[in-house]
Scaffold this active site. Structure first.
Site, PDB file in Angstrom:
ATOM      1  CG  HIS A  82     134.119   6.882  10.143  1.00  0.00           C
ATOM      2  ND1 HIS A  82     134.518   7.579   9.033  1.00  0.00           N
ATOM      3  CD2 HIS A  82     134.810   7.396  11.171  1.00  0.00           C
ATOM      4  CE1 HIS A  82     135.439   8.468   9.380  1.00  0.00           C
ATOM      5  NE2 HIS A  82     135.635   8.374  10.665  1.00  0.00           N
TER       6      HIS A  82
ATOM      7  CB  VAL B   9     133.528   9.405   4.928  1.00  0.00           C
ATOM      8  CG1 VAL B   9     133.674   9.706   6.405  1.00  0.00           C
ATOM      9  CG2 VAL B   9     134.808   9.714   4.182  1.00  0.00           C
TER      10      VAL B   9
ATOM     11  N   GLY C  99     140.108   7.813   7.284  1.00  0.00           N
ATOM     12  CA  GLY C  99     141.442   8.013   6.721  1.00  0.00           C
ATOM     13  C   GLY C  99     142.478   7.112   7.360  1.00  0.00           C
ATOM     14  CB  CYS C 100     143.001   5.887  10.839  1.00  0.00           C
ATOM     15  SG  CYS C 100     141.395   5.241  11.286  1.00  0.00           S
TER      16      CYS C 100
ATOM     17  CG  ASP D 279     146.093  -0.520   9.479  1.00  0.00           C
ATOM     18  OD1 ASP D 279     146.929  -0.361  10.388  1.00  0.00           O
ATOM     19  OD2 ASP D 279     145.651  -1.637   9.146  1.00  0.00           O
TER      20      ASP D 279
END
Length: 171
Positions: free
Chosen positions: A70, A76, A79-80, A84
């Protein structure tokens, strides 16, 4: 069980294996989905609402699994995964208080991403301020969270909700 005010990586792994809160009760995810290396602070009071606070840290290394995929050539942290991590940490509060059941994330009110975690970063810190604890038939924590990379605020989540369930069948 006495309630520790902090946990190291080995204790987090014990929780992931189900050894901390007993059979059928909440666990943290096992690596690689465990999104922090230690919990540095847990209090039943304190935080922005005076109802509890949790702080955890993740050491950033360029070889963390998500950087390779990713994105290829533009690594990077998703963001999820930061979101989480905030659910994981907020959800840890109820079993830490002694509440039984299996944890499940139930939602979030609002999320803002204003920065990113790159392989050059050193440390991600998650801070959870407990807003409300429901300890009746429905066991749920509602909290606000913040994620920092090298002390810079990058994610904010309001209204993180995590519940504990005796049975997750049909969930």
């Amino acid at each position: 069980m006495s309630r520790p005010a902090s946990l190291d990586y080995q204790q987090l792994l014990e929780c992931a294996r189900g050894e901390m809160f007993g059979p059928g009760n909440a666990r943290l995810p096992a690596p690689p989905m465990l999104m922090f290396d230690r919990i540095t602070r847990i209090t039943e009071d304190g935080g922005g609402f005076g109802k509890g606070q949790l702080v955890a840290e993740l050491d950033i290394r360029p070889d963390l699994w998500f950087f390779a995929c990713h994105f290829e050539g533009d690594p990077v942290m998703p963001g999820c995964l930061g979101l989480d991590a905030m659910w994981q940490l907020a959800g840890f509060f109820l079993p830490w208080l002694g509440e039984p059941g299996r944890g499940r994330a139930l939602g979030v009110g609002e999320v803002k991403f204003t920065g990113q975690v790159l392989p050059e970063a050193k440390l991600v810190r998650y801070e959870i301020d407990v807003k409300r604890v429901m300890r009746g038939k429905l066991r749920m924590v509602i909290a606000d969270g913040r994620t920092y990379v090298d002390d810079r605020l990058i994610y904010e989540a309001q209204g993180l909700r995590v519940g504990l369930f005796q049975s997750t069948e049909g969930f």
